[in-house]
Design a protein around this motif. Structure first.
Motif, short mmCIF file in Angstrom:
data_model
loop_
_atom_site.label_atom_id
_atom_site.label_comp_id
_atom_site.label_asym_id
_atom_site.label_seq_id
_atom_site.Cartn_x
_atom_site.Cartn_y
_atom_site.Cartn_z
N UNK A 63 -0.66 -6.26 8.65
CA UNK A 63 -1.22 -5.08 7.99
C UNK A 63 -0.21 -3.93 7.97
N UNK A 64 0.40 -3.64 9.11
CA UNK A 64 1.35 -2.53 9.18
C UNK A 64 2.52 -2.73 8.22
N UNK A 65 3.06 -3.93 8.18
CA UNK A 65 4.17 -4.21 7.28
C UNK A 65 3.74 -4.06 5.82
N UNK A 66 2.56 -4.58 5.48
CA UNK A 66 2.06 -4.47 4.11
C UNK A 66 1.91 -3.01 3.71
N UNK A 67 1.30 -2.24 4.58
CA UNK A 67 1.02 -0.84 4.31
C UNK A 67 2.29 -0.01 4.21
N UNK A 68 3.24 -0.29 5.10
CA UNK A 68 4.43 0.56 5.15
C UNK A 68 5.50 0.16 4.14
N UNK A 69 5.49 -1.08 3.70
CA UNK A 69 6.43 -1.50 2.66
C UNK A 69 6.12 -0.79 1.34
N UNK A 70 4.83 -0.63 1.04
CA UNK A 70 4.47 0.03 -0.22
C UNK A 70 4.29 1.54 -0.04
N UNK A 71 4.34 2.03 1.21
CA UNK A 71 4.05 3.44 1.47
C UNK A 71 5.24 4.23 1.99
N UNK A 72 6.45 3.85 1.58
CA UNK A 72 7.65 4.51 2.10
C UNK A 72 7.67 6.00 1.74
N UNK A 73 7.31 6.32 0.50
CA UNK A 73 7.34 7.72 0.06
C UNK A 73 6.38 8.57 0.88
N UNK A 74 5.20 8.03 1.14
CA UNK A 74 4.22 8.77 1.95
C UNK A 74 4.73 8.93 3.38
N UNK A 75 5.30 7.86 3.94
CA UNK A 75 5.77 7.92 5.33
C UNK A 75 6.92 8.90 5.50
N UNK A 76 7.72 9.10 4.48
CA UNK A 76 8.80 10.09 4.57
C UNK A 76 8.24 11.49 4.81
N UNK A 77 6.99 11.70 4.37
CA UNK A 77 6.35 13.00 4.54
C UNK A 77 5.52 13.05 5.82
N UNK A 78 4.65 12.03 5.99
CA UNK A 78 3.68 12.06 7.09
C UNK A 78 4.21 11.48 8.39
N UNK A 79 5.00 10.39 8.31
CA UNK A 79 5.43 9.69 9.52
C UNK A 79 6.88 9.24 9.37
N UNK A 80 7.81 10.19 9.35
CA UNK A 80 9.22 9.84 9.13
C UNK A 80 9.85 9.04 10.27
N UNK A 81 9.16 8.93 11.41
CA UNK A 81 9.70 8.17 12.54
C UNK A 81 9.50 6.66 12.37
N UNK A 82 8.72 6.25 11.40
CA UNK A 82 8.48 4.82 11.21
C UNK A 82 9.78 4.10 10.84
N UNK A 83 9.86 2.78 11.08
CA UNK A 83 11.14 2.06 10.95
C UNK A 83 11.80 2.17 9.59
N UNK A 84 11.05 2.11 8.50
CA UNK A 84 11.69 2.12 7.18
C UNK A 84 12.24 3.51 6.84
N UNK A 85 11.42 4.57 6.86
CA UNK A 85 11.99 5.88 6.52
C UNK A 85 13.03 6.39 7.52
N UNK A 86 12.95 5.92 8.76
CA UNK A 86 13.94 6.37 9.76
C UNK A 86 15.24 5.59 9.67
#
Length: 289
Positions: A63-86
């Motif tokens: 689930x986390x991988x599915x959500x974060x692979x398609x949600x990189x733009x959102x994570x750059x704003x809300x959760x920049x510490x996650x593996x992809x945006x970081x």
């Protein structure tokens, strides 16, 4: 570079992708599974629980991988510490891990077909969340998907330990519906990112203040009624009443995203407390309050 370095890296990535959801997945499923353990031998409990963990890990990782692979733009704003945006891992690297996690998750259910309904339910739920516009709307994202996902998590956690019973099924359905009514709390902290990517979450549609009023005056009372009708509230009436009141109070306090994240974490702890009450009943242990 040591032989263990690749293993340490994968564990670090798994933690980075999933740590925010452990209390609502691996920990919650483990707590609920305790109620299925009475009557089993110690070796059976250990073996069955290790099997459960082997199912829960790809459950949350997929689930986390599915959500974060398609949600990189959102994570750059809300959760920049996650593996992809970081920058810890690339999108292509995350996709490779997604393939492994999904294959493992499905493979486990093929090995133990009793978990196939829950596995299929979760895969379809994640696909709905990630691939459809309805999965970005507050009703689909929370009311529908969190209910079906909660059912898959709790039903699978019980059945990995022992066969389901009428009471366990009733508790699973009630707590899953409770989650589907209350999980809007998670979106209070993510308004900026959700707005940027076009999600129609409850706070985006009704505004911050409006969504807090809806959660506190409609969804929380309805959720409490659901677990009351299922007989869960009677297990610890004072404790569950006060924790729900405290949650309502926190929701109504307008703070920053950090405060709202703490409120969400409190919500996941309440989720675990509800499950602990059902497990305590199975163990014939009285819950304080």
């Amino acid at each position: 570079m040591t032989i263990l370095s690749p293993i340490v890296r994968e564990l670090d990535l798994f933690w980075g992708f999933s740590w925010r959801d452990w209390s609502a997945s691996i920990i919650a499923g483990s707590i609920f599974a305790v109620g299925a353990m009475p009557g089993l031998s110690i070796p059976s409990i250990i073996t069955n629980y290790l099997f459960l963990v082997s199912w829960l890990i790809p459950y949350v990782y997929f689930f986390n991988l599915s959500n974060q692979i398609i949600g990189v733009d959102e994570d750059r704003i809300n959760k920049p510490d996650r593996p992809i945006p970081s920058g810890k891992v690339t999108v292509s690297g995350a996709i490779r891990r997604w393939v492994v996690a999904l294959s493992t998750f499905i493979g486990i259910s093929l090995y133990e077909p009793s978990l196939l309904p829950e596995t299929i339910c979760w895969v379809l739920t994640v696909a709905f969340l990630c691939l459809t516009s309805a999965g970005s709307h507050w009703f689909g994202k929370i009311c529908a998907a969190m209910t079906t996902g909660g059912w898959a998590l709790l039903s699978g956690s019980w059945k990995a330990i022992a066969p389901a019973t009428p009471k366990s099924n009733a508790y699973v359905c009630a707590v899953a519906l409770w989650a589907g009514l209350t999980a809007h709390i998670q979106d209070l902290r993510d308004i900026r990112g959700d707005t940027a990517v076009g999600r129609k979450t409850l706070p985006v549609v009704f505004g911050d203040r409006g969504s807090r009023l809806i959660i506190t005056n409609l969804f929380l009372p309805a959720a409490y009624w659901v677990i009351w009708m299922a007989g869960i509230v009677r297990l610890a009436p004072f404790t569950l009443a006060m924790t729900h009141i405290t949650l309502a109070y926190r929701v109504m306090q307008t703070g920053d995203s950090r405060y709202d994240h703490k409120t969400y974490m409190y919500y996941t702890y309440l989720f675990c407390l509800i499950l602990a009450c059902t497990s305590a009943e199975g163990l014939d242990v009285k819950v304080l309050g």
